[in-house]
Write an enzyme that holds these catalytic residues in place. Structure first.
Site, PDB file in Angstrom:
ATOM      1  CG  HIS A  28      -3.052  -3.640   3.611  1.00 17.42           C
ATOM      2  ND1 HIS A  28      -2.124  -2.940   4.356  1.00 17.42           N
ATOM      3  CD2 HIS A  28      -3.700  -2.714   2.864  1.00 17.42           C
ATOM      4  CE1 HIS A  28      -2.216  -1.648   4.085  1.00 17.42           C
ATOM      5  NE2 HIS A  28      -3.159  -1.486   3.180  1.00 17.42           N
ATOM      6  CD  GLU A  55      -0.332  -5.590   6.001  1.00 17.19           C
ATOM      7  OE1 GLU A  55      -0.649  -4.393   6.090  1.00 17.19           O
ATOM      8  OE2 GLU A  55      -0.138  -6.156   4.906  1.00 17.19           O
ATOM      9  CB  CYS A  94      -0.974  -0.042   1.176  1.00 14.44           C
ATOM     10  SG  CYS A  94      -2.341   1.135   1.042  1.00 14.44           S
TER      11      CYS A  94
END
Length: 223
Positions: free
Chosen positions: A194, A196, A85
């Site tokens: 994302h 994560e 991002c």
């Protein structure tokens, strides 16, 4: 393996990225934007957020931080680097990746689980995925539209450097539905969604994002 995660003023997802590294079996190393030393890490993650408040342009100030001088030099020597991002925006501003990220075409912030196709599983960050694997990963951005000139887009396509592409609708106006790209060598990857936030079933859409972190650990062991 030691995976450095850089924190800039305004970073939001650095803790999540370090947690993902731990989940994958690596050792997260906290790096600060003012650091002049990468502390002998084996790879680097530039996390999401609003580095330096996204003043001027997203990532435009971060590219001049001391740590990025070290990251750019190491990336050009082959160090695996993942920009997520805001990190993707920083990689483009630093000229490690071509193109730019601009405001979403609908002028609204988007936050949703996003389907992707992993089109390049030959990078250190995607090798644990099957070719053309379809995954679901969290997407949250206001300036996530990837743009580049036609010559650059054709080169990315022709050289297999489109790492991930949006499925089930384009969420931000990215040209050719591009969600992530790599540099020519493949060690530097920028991704707007994302991973994560998709490492366990308890939180998020599942575990589809974990492969980005297990991939780099495996590639470092096999190197």
């Amino acid at each position: 393996m030691r995976i450095g995660v850089v924190t800039f003023p305004g970073s939001l997802d650095d803790v999540d990225a370090r947690r993902a590294v731990t989940f994958a079996g690596g050792e997260p190393v906290a790096l600060w934007h003012a650091d002049h030393d990468l502390r002998e890490v084996d790879a680097v993650v530039l996390p999401g957020g609003f580095s330096y408040g996204d003043y001027l342009r997203c990532g435009a100030i971060s590219r001049f931080s001391p740590v990025m001088t070290e990251v750019v030099a190491a990336a050009r020597q082959g160090l695996p680097v993942l920009g997520i991002c805001n990190g993707f925006q920083i990689l483009c501003e630093s000229h490690l990746l071509p193109g730019a990220l601009i405001r979403n075409d609908h002028r609204r912030f988007v936050c949703r689980d996003q389907r992707l196709r992993i089109e390049n599983n030959r990078t250190p960050w995607t090798s644990d995925y099957a070719e053309n694997a379809e995954v679901s990963i969290v997407l949250k951005n206001g300036e996530g539209g990837y743009v580049a000139d036609e010559r650059t887009l054709d080169a990315l396509e022709g050289e297999g450097r489109v790492v991930a592409r949006y499925l089930d609708g384009n969420p931000n106006g990215s040209l050719r539905d591009i969600a992530g790209i790599s540099n020519e060598r493949g060690n530097v990857v920028g991704l707007m969604p994302h991973p994560e936030h998709a490492i366990e079933d308890l939180c998020g859409p599942g575990t589809d994002g974990l492969g980005f972190f297990t991939s780099v650990l495996r590639s470092l062991v096999d190197a």
